[in-house]
Scaffold this active site. Sequence first.
Site, PDB file in Angstrom:
ATOM      1  N   HIS A 100      38.830  49.514  57.118  1.00 34.64           N
ATOM      2  CA  HIS A 100      38.957  48.204  57.755  1.00 34.64           C
ATOM      3  C   HIS A 100      39.918  48.248  58.937  1.00 34.64           C
ATOM      4  CE1 HIS A 100      42.118  48.411  54.632  1.00 34.64           C
ATOM      5  NE2 HIS A 100      42.846  47.659  55.454  1.00 34.64           N
ATOM      6  N   GLU A 151      43.951  45.821  49.246  1.00 34.89           N
ATOM      7  CA  GLU A 151      44.765  45.033  50.181  1.00 34.89           C
ATOM      8  C   GLU A 151      44.337  43.571  50.122  1.00 34.89           C
ATOM      9  OE1 GLU A 151      45.148  46.419  54.274  1.00 34.89           O
ATOM     10  OE2 GLU A 151      44.898  44.351  54.987  1.00 34.89           O
ATOM     11  N   GLU A 197      51.811  32.808  44.839  1.00 36.64           N
ATOM     12  CA  GLU A 197      51.913  33.597  43.616  1.00 36.64           C
ATOM     13  C   GLU A 197      50.784  34.634  43.603  1.00 36.64           C
ATOM     14  OE1 GLU A 197      53.107  29.598  41.002  1.00 36.64           O
ATOM     15  OE2 GLU A 197      51.379  30.837  40.437  1.00 36.64           O
ATOM     16  N   GLU A 240      54.291  38.304  37.637  1.00 38.11           N
ATOM     17  CA  GLU A 240      54.045  37.418  38.776  1.00 38.11           C
ATOM     18  C   GLU A 240      54.904  37.845  39.959  1.00 38.11           C
ATOM     19  OE1 GLU A 240      54.533  32.671  40.048  1.00 38.11           O
ATOM     20  OE2 GLU A 240      54.900  33.327  37.985  1.00 38.11           O
ATOM     21  N   HIS A 256      52.899  33.794  31.988  1.00 41.80           N
ATOM     22  CA  HIS A 256      51.588  34.338  32.318  1.00 41.80           C
ATOM     23  C   HIS A 256      51.240  35.449  31.325  1.00 41.80           C
ATOM     24  CE1 HIS A 256      51.733  32.017  36.000  1.00 41.80           C
ATOM     25  NE2 HIS A 256      52.974  32.458  36.153  1.00 41.80           N
ATOM     26  N   HIS A 268      43.320  52.387  52.340  1.00 41.73           N
ATOM     27  CA  HIS A 268      44.402  52.596  51.381  1.00 41.73           C
ATOM     28  C   HIS A 268      43.850  53.106  50.054  1.00 41.73           C
ATOM     29  CE1 HIS A 268      46.879  50.144  54.086  1.00 41.73           C
ATOM     30  NE2 HIS A 268      46.003  49.148  53.957  1.00 41.73           N
TER      31      HIS A 268
END
Length: 424
Positions: free
Chosen positions: A174, A135, A372, A318, A313, A131
Amino acid sequence: MAPTGNSRPTVDPLPKGGRLSTSAGEHLRPKLEKRQQFEQGQPINAKGNGAPITGGTNRYLDLQNPDNLGAQSTDSGSVPNLKWSFSDSKMRIFPGGWVREQVITDLPASHDIAGAQLHLTKGAVRELHWHRTAEWGYLYDGRVRISAVDENGDHQVDDLEVGDIWYFPKGQAHTIQGLADSNEWLLAFDDGNFGALGTTFNVDDWIAHTPKSVLAKNFGVNESLFDNLPTPNPYIYKGPDPSSVEPDIPNPNGELQGNSSYTYHLSQQTITPAPGRGGTIAIVDSRNFPIATTIASAIVTLEPGGLRELHWHPNAEEWLYFHRGQARATVFLGSGAARTFDFSAGDTAVFPDNSGHYVENTSKNETLVWIELYKSERVADVSLTQWLALTPQDIVASTLKIPLEIVKGLKKEKQLLLRKGVSG
């Protein structure tokens, strides 16, 4: 501590409006009982404001989302939708598995993270690919074998159990194979626009679109070897029996291990109760998983009735995936804007960068489990209670119009997960 299962609330139907009751003490005089009807799927509050829905509506969604009907009187302003359910995503099925995604076109507020669920049967393979994004994966069912190679030719082959995590940096090659009869995991990518062209590159798709003469020259073989190329872009296919695959590959370059490892075996770690005694938080970020520099994570469990304390945060928005249970959260965007959302298993959500929020387990008997994720090298949060406790007390008391003694009693340590009935 791996999360499992699924749940949806069940609610009995309810009359559309108020109900007439009589009392012998009132000589059987009728009395209209005013009561809120949000839990019955009707936008009527305890004062009797609102009215029943008589037009077209999705009754089941109304019952699942009482806060969309106006149940929280503190909600205000214009806050965009911050919720998406994987059940609303288009499922793509293949020989040996399926995948469904949530990208920015599904949840426009999620700029940093896109998510997916992927399932493989035993022996099935998520084909060789890479990608333009990183990931991140969390295995919540089964066992899988990951294989990866970096730009230096260093490689890693590792078998993962439920609760384990992997992270493939941007551009690293991968593949993943299912080892158990059923294997399923959460995927995340550090770009909300993951579905854009030029994001995922599958090896057989590339080879199928390369001239055979070039392939023969590149690999040093005869062109006829490529007469039976696989169908372009199979994504998932039924692979060889995992027991017949030799995972140990001699490599003159080296192995990805230690701080370079692409895997983190959370299943082998001891997870202790979080401050506040309402559950557990397992944080996996670059501090204990050094390769994970763009996606930081926390796997959270919260007791029935418990509360993830009010916080924000400072370093990222998030992204959340609710795996089990039922929850409620109010997101505060400043300038008087706040909106409450109801969540159940399979839902995803995004809380905008620096927005104030909490998460509450609304179930009476089921533990809430969610994940999260942050596009950051670390998980960071600012506790509202801790901030107030460490600010000059007279200022806090005069700002909030509360007694000074209450301010003096605020805890100076974070109370991340509060048990039901326990004050922070």
